[in-house]
Design a protein around this motif. Sequence first.
Motif, PDB file in Angstrom:
ATOM      1  N   VAL A  52      14.734 -12.586  12.169  1.00 37.15           N
ATOM      2  CA  VAL A  52      15.283 -13.441  13.226  1.00 37.15           C
ATOM      3  C   VAL A  52      16.738 -13.761  12.894  1.00 37.15           C
ATOM      4  O   VAL A  52      17.056 -14.149  11.764  1.00 37.15           O
ATOM      5  N   LEU A  54      19.543 -16.328  14.231  1.00 32.45           N
ATOM      6  CA  LEU A  54      19.460 -17.559  15.018  1.00 32.45           C
ATOM      7  C   LEU A  54      20.775 -18.342  15.003  1.00 32.45           C
ATOM      8  O   LEU A  54      21.318 -18.653  13.944  1.00 32.45           O
ATOM      9  N   ILE A  67      13.736 -24.244  13.389  1.00 32.91           N
ATOM     10  CA  ILE A  67      13.196 -23.454  12.281  1.00 32.91           C
ATOM     11  C   ILE A  67      11.755 -23.830  11.918  1.00 32.91           C
ATOM     12  O   ILE A  67      10.910 -22.944  11.732  1.00 32.91           O
ATOM     13  N   LEU A  70       9.539 -22.222  14.306  1.00 36.78           N
ATOM     14  CA  LEU A  70       9.593 -20.785  14.084  1.00 36.78           C
ATOM     15  C   LEU A  70       8.685 -20.384  12.930  1.00 36.78           C
ATOM     16  O   LEU A  70       7.946 -19.390  13.005  1.00 36.78           O
ATOM     17  N   ARG A  71       8.698 -21.178  11.872  1.00 32.59           N
ATOM     18  CA  ARG A  71       7.882 -20.872  10.695  1.00 32.59           C
ATOM     19  C   ARG A  71       6.388 -20.997  10.966  1.00 32.59           C
ATOM     20  O   ARG A  71       5.576 -20.406  10.254  1.00 32.59           O
ATOM     21  N   VAL A  78      14.839 -15.487   8.256  1.00 26.45           N
ATOM     22  CA  VAL A  78      15.717 -16.061   9.279  1.00 26.45           C
ATOM     23  C   VAL A  78      17.154 -16.084   8.767  1.00 26.45           C
ATOM     24  O   VAL A  78      17.440 -16.646   7.698  1.00 26.45           O
ATOM     25  N   ALA A  98      15.910 -21.583   6.488  1.00 28.72           N
ATOM     26  CA  ALA A  98      16.627 -20.331   6.716  1.00 28.72           C
ATOM     27  C   ALA A  98      16.756 -19.560   5.405  1.00 28.72           C
ATOM     28  O   ALA A  98      16.802 -20.141   4.320  1.00 28.72           O
TER      29      ALA A  98
END
Length: 226
Positions: A52, A54, A67, A70-71, A78, A98
């Motif tokens: 990803v 971002l 984030i 997302l995780r 990321v 990240a």
Amino acid sequence: MKGKIALMVEDNEHVLALNRSVLEREGCTVLPAGNLAGARRALAEHPNLDIVVLDILLPDGNGLAFIPELRETTPAPVLMLTSKRDYGDMVKGLTGGADDYMTKPYRVEELLARMVALLHRRDAAREGALLTRGALALDMVAQRAFLHGEDMLLKPREFAALCYLMQHEGEGIPAERLYETVWKLPMGGSAGAVKTTVSRLRKKLEGSGYAITSGWGGGYCFEREQ
């Protein structure tokens, strides 16, 4: 990058088009998203993406705040790519989940090199990162479980619970301990969440030769079926 799938969340159409062009020339499939809503749609359709990229400042929210969400969906690395050059923002990004942080302006060659490095790091970590029991295999890096080679499509907390129980095979795990390990919160009155998760896992383990049994006192035990 050949054969990889990258989600690129970027609201600048020119930057998005340039990055997409470069990556596609390298054989990468790019999922473009101009905002967080688009990123969520892409994740729903392609949960097994590889990486990803971002941005932070997006029309409908902050990339850093996205984030954790997302995780919950993907273990893909990321890379933050943003015009925010403040040192504090970089620290927030790297400590907030990240894997790398780049600032604009940048050279596309560096972007590609950083993405390749993150993928190599992930692939290296995967070597030997399998937890197996018979036909059951857990990929500890990708956080995916397979039964007879087929993806079991476990949700993140289902995977975490199964992993913990497998790592303590034959041991009775109290519901409270399982909850605090998987949810990372005191259980309080949330025993129902553990029961629901275990119930789903039991169904998905059918045919594996293993089962999650309940012991006296409400504990759970991963063991070979008799």
